[in-house]
Scaffold this motif. Structure first.
Motif, PDB file in Angstrom:
ATOM      1  N   ARG A  36       0.840  -1.207   0.000  1.00 40.25           N
ATOM      2  CA  ARG A  36       0.000   0.000   0.000  1.00 40.25           C
ATOM      3  C   ARG A  36       0.870   1.250   0.000  1.00 40.25           C
ATOM      4  O   ARG A  36       0.561   2.229  -0.685  1.00 40.25           O
ATOM      5  N   TYR A  37       1.946   1.246   0.778  1.00 38.05           N
ATOM      6  CA  TYR A  37       2.859   2.394   0.792  1.00 38.05           C
ATOM      7  C   TYR A  37       3.446   2.641  -0.592  1.00 38.05           C
ATOM      8  O   TYR A  37       3.586   3.784  -1.022  1.00 38.05           O
ATOM      9  N   ARG A  39       2.094   2.077  -3.384  1.00 39.65           N
ATOM     10  CA  ARG A  39       1.053   2.535  -4.309  1.00 39.65           C
ATOM     11  C   ARG A  39       0.410   3.852  -3.871  1.00 39.65           C
ATOM     12  O   ARG A  39      -0.603   4.254  -4.440  1.00 39.65           O
ATOM     13  N   LEU A  40       0.945   4.531  -2.890  1.00 41.42           N
ATOM     14  CA  LEU A  40       0.320   5.745  -2.367  1.00 41.42           C
ATOM     15  C   LEU A  40       0.002   6.728  -3.483  1.00 41.42           C
ATOM     16  O   LEU A  40       0.817   7.008  -4.344  1.00 41.42           O
ATOM     17  N   ASP A  41      -1.204   7.252  -3.430  1.00 38.38           N
ATOM     18  CA  ASP A  41      -1.637   8.280  -4.360  1.00 38.38           C
ATOM     19  C   ASP A  41      -2.140   9.443  -3.504  1.00 38.38           C
ATOM     20  O   ASP A  41      -3.090   9.284  -2.751  1.00 38.38           O
ATOM     21  N   GLY A  42      -1.472  10.565  -3.574  1.00 34.89           N
ATOM     22  CA  GLY A  42      -1.861  11.698  -2.745  1.00 34.89           C
ATOM     23  C   GLY A  42      -1.129  11.734  -1.416  1.00 34.89           C
ATOM     24  O   GLY A  42      -1.536  12.425  -0.498  1.00 34.89           O
ATOM     25  N   GLU A  44       2.911  10.365   0.693  1.00 37.58           N
ATOM     26  CA  GLU A  44       4.277   9.871   0.555  1.00 37.58           C
ATOM     27  C   GLU A  44       4.639   9.007   1.742  1.00 37.58           C
ATOM     28  O   GLU A  44       4.177   9.232   2.850  1.00 37.58           O
ATOM     29  N   ASP A  68      -2.261  10.877   3.123  1.00 36.80           N
ATOM     30  CA  ASP A  68      -3.568  10.240   3.013  1.00 36.80           C
ATOM     31  C   ASP A  68      -4.080   9.781   4.375  1.00 36.80           C
ATOM     32  O   ASP A  68      -3.663   8.762   4.896  1.00 36.80           O
TER      33      ASP A  68
END
Length: 73
Positions: A36-37, A39-42, A44, A68
């Motif tokens: 998940r880290y 793939r972070l979107d929005g 870091e 996020d």
């Protein structure tokens, strides 16, 4: 899967470090969180490192996730 930071997450998964989170996570939960880290979107995920390079004696000290607020442990 990129391995950068995964070892640090494993080192942080101790009873002392995770007491306020309900205790250590199972292996698969650590791997899933690491994915998940990556793939972070929005947001870091920052890896805090002491020293410039692990080869020269530097080491990862911890992680910091920014951005996020919906990202779950």
């Amino acid at each position: 899967m990129v391995e950068v930071g995964l070892e640090t997450l494993h080192r942080q998964n101790t009873p002392e470090m995770t007491e306020h989170l309900g205790g250590p996570e199972p292996e698969q939960a650590i791997v899933d969180r690491h994915r998940r880290y990556l793939r972070l979107d929005g947001g870091e995920m920052l890896l805090v490192r002491l020293g410039a390079d692990p080869v020269d004696g530097g080491c990862d000290m911890g992680t910091l996730v920014l951005g996020d607020p919906t990202l779950k442990r």
